[in-house]
Write a protein that holds these residues in place. Structure first.
Motif, mmCIF file in Angstrom:
data_model
loop_
_atom_site.group_PDB
_atom_site.id
_atom_site.type_symbol
_atom_site.label_atom_id
_atom_site.label_comp_id
_atom_site.label_asym_id
_atom_site.label_seq_id
_atom_site.Cartn_x
_atom_site.Cartn_y
_atom_site.Cartn_z
ATOM 1 N N LYS A 162 0.806 -1.218 0.000
ATOM 2 C CA LYS A 162 0.000 0.000 0.000
ATOM 3 C C LYS A 162 0.845 1.277 0.000
ATOM 4 N N MET A 163 2.162 1.155 -0.080
ATOM 5 C CA MET A 163 3.049 2.294 0.093
ATOM 6 C C MET A 163 2.713 3.471 -0.835
ATOM 7 N N GLU A 164 2.376 3.189 -2.062
ATOM 8 C CA GLU A 164 2.098 4.262 -3.021
ATOM 9 C C GLU A 164 0.790 4.996 -2.697
ATOM 10 N N LYS A 165 -0.061 4.392 -1.862
ATOM 11 C CA LYS A 165 -1.338 5.021 -1.503
ATOM 12 C C LYS A 165 -1.203 5.995 -0.330
ATOM 13 N N PHE A 166 0.004 6.114 0.216
ATOM 14 C CA PHE A 166 0.216 6.997 1.362
ATOM 15 C C PHE A 166 0.783 8.356 0.958
ATOM 16 N N ASN A 167 0.683 8.706 -0.323
ATOM 17 C CA ASN A 167 1.254 9.978 -0.788
ATOM 18 C C ASN A 167 0.658 11.180 -0.072
ATOM 19 N N PHE A 168 -0.651 11.145 0.222
ATOM 20 C CA PHE A 168 -1.289 12.291 0.886
ATOM 21 C C PHE A 168 -0.718 12.484 2.289
ATOM 22 N N ARG A 169 -0.332 11.401 2.955
ATOM 23 C CA ARG A 169 0.283 11.498 4.277
ATOM 24 C C ARG A 169 1.681 12.117 4.172
ATOM 25 N N ARG A 170 2.404 11.694 3.131
ATOM 26 C CA ARG A 170 3.751 12.240 2.937
ATOM 27 C C ARG A 170 3.699 13.740 2.663
ATOM 28 N N LYS A 171 2.764 14.143 1.805
ATOM 29 C CA LYS A 171 2.624 15.571 1.480
ATOM 30 C C LYS A 171 2.247 16.376 2.715
ATOM 31 N N ARG A 172 1.359 15.837 3.516
ATOM 32 C CA ARG A 172 0.946 16.522 4.745
ATOM 33 C C ARG A 172 2.134 16.671 5.700
ATOM 34 N N LEU A 173 2.932 15.620 5.804
ATOM 35 C CA LEU A 173 4.094 15.656 6.692
ATOM 36 C C LEU A 173 5.090 16.728 6.258
ATOM 37 N N ILE A 174 5.306 16.846 4.959
ATOM 38 C CA ILE A 174 6.200 17.892 4.435
ATOM 39 C C ILE A 174 5.656 19.271 4.773
ATOM 40 N N GLU A 175 4.356 19.473 4.570
ATOM 41 C CA GLU A 175 3.724 20.771 4.874
ATOM 42 C C GLU A 175 3.864 21.128 6.353
ATOM 43 N N LEU A 176 3.623 20.159 7.228
ATOM 44 C CA LEU A 176 3.728 20.395 8.669
ATOM 45 C C LEU A 176 5.166 20.703 9.078
ATOM 46 N N SER A 177 6.113 20.020 8.443
ATOM 47 C CA SER A 177 7.529 20.234 8.759
ATOM 48 C C SER A 177 7.963 21.647 8.388
ATOM 49 N N ILE A 178 7.561 22.088 7.218
ATOM 50 C CA ILE A 178 7.882 23.453 6.779
ATOM 51 C C ILE A 178 7.215 24.469 7.697
ATOM 52 N N TYR A 179 5.965 24.209 8.047
ATOM 53 C CA TYR A 179 5.217 25.105 8.933
ATOM 54 C C TYR A 179 5.924 25.264 10.279
ATOM 55 N N MET A 180 6.376 24.159 10.864
ATOM 56 C CA MET A 180 7.015 24.246 12.177
ATOM 57 C C MET A 180 8.372 24.933 12.092
ATOM 58 N N ARG A 181 9.140 24.644 11.070
ATOM 59 C CA ARG A 181 10.457 25.301 10.949
ATOM 60 C C ARG A 181 10.285 26.806 10.765
ATOM 61 N N ASN A 182 9.270 27.212 10.034
ATOM 62 C CA ASN A 182 8.999 28.654 9.870
ATOM 63 C C ASN A 182 8.593 29.296 11.196
ATOM 64 N N LEU A 183 7.788 28.588 11.977
ATOM 65 C CA LEU A 183 7.387 29.098 13.284
ATOM 66 C C LEU A 183 8.595 29.247 14.212
ATOM 67 N N LEU A 184 9.447 28.248 14.230
ATOM 68 C CA LEU A 184 10.649 28.308 15.057
ATOM 69 C C LEU A 184 11.520 29.504 14.668
ATOM 70 N N ASN A 185 11.598 29.734 13.365
ATOM 71 C CA ASN A 185 12.368 30.874 12.878
ATOM 72 C C ASN A 185 11.771 32.202 13.377
ATOM 73 N N GLU A 186 10.450 32.282 13.395
ATOM 74 C CA GLU A 186 9.788 33.498 13.898
ATOM 75 C C GLU A 186 10.104 33.733 15.372
ATOM 76 N N TYR A 187 10.204 32.652 16.132
ATOM 77 C CA TYR A 187 10.524 32.760 17.555
ATOM 78 C C TYR A 187 12.036 32.789 17.810
ATOM 79 N N LYS A 188 12.807 32.751 16.724
ATOM 80 C CA LYS A 188 14.273 32.755 16.817
ATOM 81 C C LYS A 188 14.806 31.548 17.604
ATOM 82 N N ILE A 189 14.146 30.414 17.422
ATOM 83 C CA ILE A 189 14.623 29.142 17.975
ATOM 84 C C ILE A 189 15.375 28.408 16.872
#
Length: 375
Positions: A272-299
């Motif tokens: 089923k690995m190829e059917k998990f693409n939406f999870r992978r995309k979501r994980l990338i989005e969340l990762s970028i979101y958190m790194r941007n937030l950390l940058n705003e807080y200067k962490i």
């Protein structure tokens, strides 16, 4: 080891705020320490689909035997055949990533070998190197100029050289340059071992597969306890190496095979690995979101993946921040020596596809407060 020495060593660990103990994981917490990167382990519908698919099969809870006796039952052979079809390499299933790395290295390499390892490689890799008695040299983490300096100096002295790297490093959340390693392999002719523990699933079938360089890599180890949502490890290699490990690999020969129910789950997730693409995309989005937030807080973080490492420094301080966050409902454990170098104790955030932006936003706000107020 004498009792007095054990007591003394444990006392020193407590004094240095480096003592480990087992703690109950309660689901009331928002978990930022899970390696279930795609959230498969928490998916009840997926679990239900699995049991429905295999409802007519007698999936036992133990294999009751090693692979060379009666432990090579039909579904484990089916899994390895499926892997060989996907990766176009011979495959063996091991009971853990630790066993896979140690067995592979200690069985195929010896005193006459030179093994060059990224300094931050996993403990299992160093255990295998130690057991092999090969000459060990370390290159600075992700420093391929340093690796090439070592290769230039020693390539003429050794006929048997192995270079070892991971794809994603779990302590810093950074990534190796696999294509650069393959280029160096082409230039210097060494063997290459890649560990995909933190990239399998997150990057589909793994970074080596997705980068289309599998045929240029000698050994790929794929542990399944992270995004694979399971237990065990796949080892991809050539036919001769597989044959030799089956005959000489002690950790393979003398270990009870994984239970059929676990192997069936591994096969189910792989298919089923190829059917998990939406999870992978979501994980990338969340990762970028958190790194941007950390940058705003200067962490600060050097992470570029869903594993986000925040270096705190001293053990006492990181312990206190972790405890305070736990009281606020967040499960995040401190990472300390010897897992990371002394003085670089850290919080390692493991994002999964189950987190939300709201969870992350509230967590980063509380994290920032604790970093500012705990000394």
């Amino acid at each position: 080891m004498k009792k007095e020495r054990i007591i003394k060593e444990l006392s020193e660990l407590k004094k240095d705020e480096n003592y480990r103990s087992l703690k109950l994981t309660d689901k009331k917490y928002i978990n930022f320490s899970s390696n279930d990167y795609l959230g498969l382990n928490e998916d009840k519908e997926l679990r239900g689909e699995f049991f429905q698919k295999f409802k007519d099969e007698d999936l036992l809870f133990s294999s009751s035997s090693s692979r060379l006796l009666s432990g090579s039952y039909p579904i484990i052979m089916k899994l390895e055949k499926k892997l060989e079809k996907i990766y176009n390499k011979k495959t063996l299933l091991f009971n853990s990533g630790y066993d896979a790395n140690t067995c592979l290295i200690e069985t195929l390499f010896s005193k006459t070998s030179l093994i060059i390892s990224d300094r931050y490689n996993h403990s299992s890799i160093y255990s295998g190197i130690k057991a092999s008695e090969a000459k060990l040299l370390r290159y600075r983490h992700l420093d391929y100029n340093h690796l090439e300096e070592i290769l230039k100096k020693y390539s003429s002295e050794y006929d048997d050289i192995l270079v070892v790297s991971e794809t994603v490093y779990s302590m810093d959340g950074d990534r190796a340059n696999i294509k650069k390693l393959v280029q160096l392999k082409s230039k210097y002719g060494f063997k290459l071992l890649i560990d995909e523990a933190h990239s399998f699933g997150v990057l589909g079938y793994g970074e080596c597969y997705e980068a289309d360089v599998l045929d240029l890599i000698d050994y790929v180890v794929i542990p399944l306890g992270k995004a694979g949502s399971s237990i065990g490890a796949y080892v991809l290699m050539d036919e001769l190496s597989k044959e030799y490990i089956i005959n000489k690999g002690r950790k393979f020969i003398y270990t009870t095979a994984l239970p059929p129910i676990n192997v069936a789950w591994n096969l189910f997730i792989l298919e089923k690995m190829e059917k998990f693409n939406f999870r992978r995309k979501r994980l990338i989005e969340l990762s970028i979101y958190m790194r941007n937030l950390l940058n705003e807080y200067k962490i600060e973080t050097i992470s570029s993946t869903n594993i986000i490492s925040i270096v705190i420094g001293e053990n006492q301080r990181v312990n206190k921040i972790s405890e305070n966050l736990r009281e606020k409902g967040y499960l995040i454990y401190p990472i300390k020596e010897p897992t990371v170098p002394k003085g670089t104790a850290r919080l390692r955030v493991s994002l999964t596809a189950l987190h939300t932006k709201e969870m992350i936003q509230k967590f980063v706000k509380e994290l920032n407060y604790e970093i500012d107020n705990v000394f």
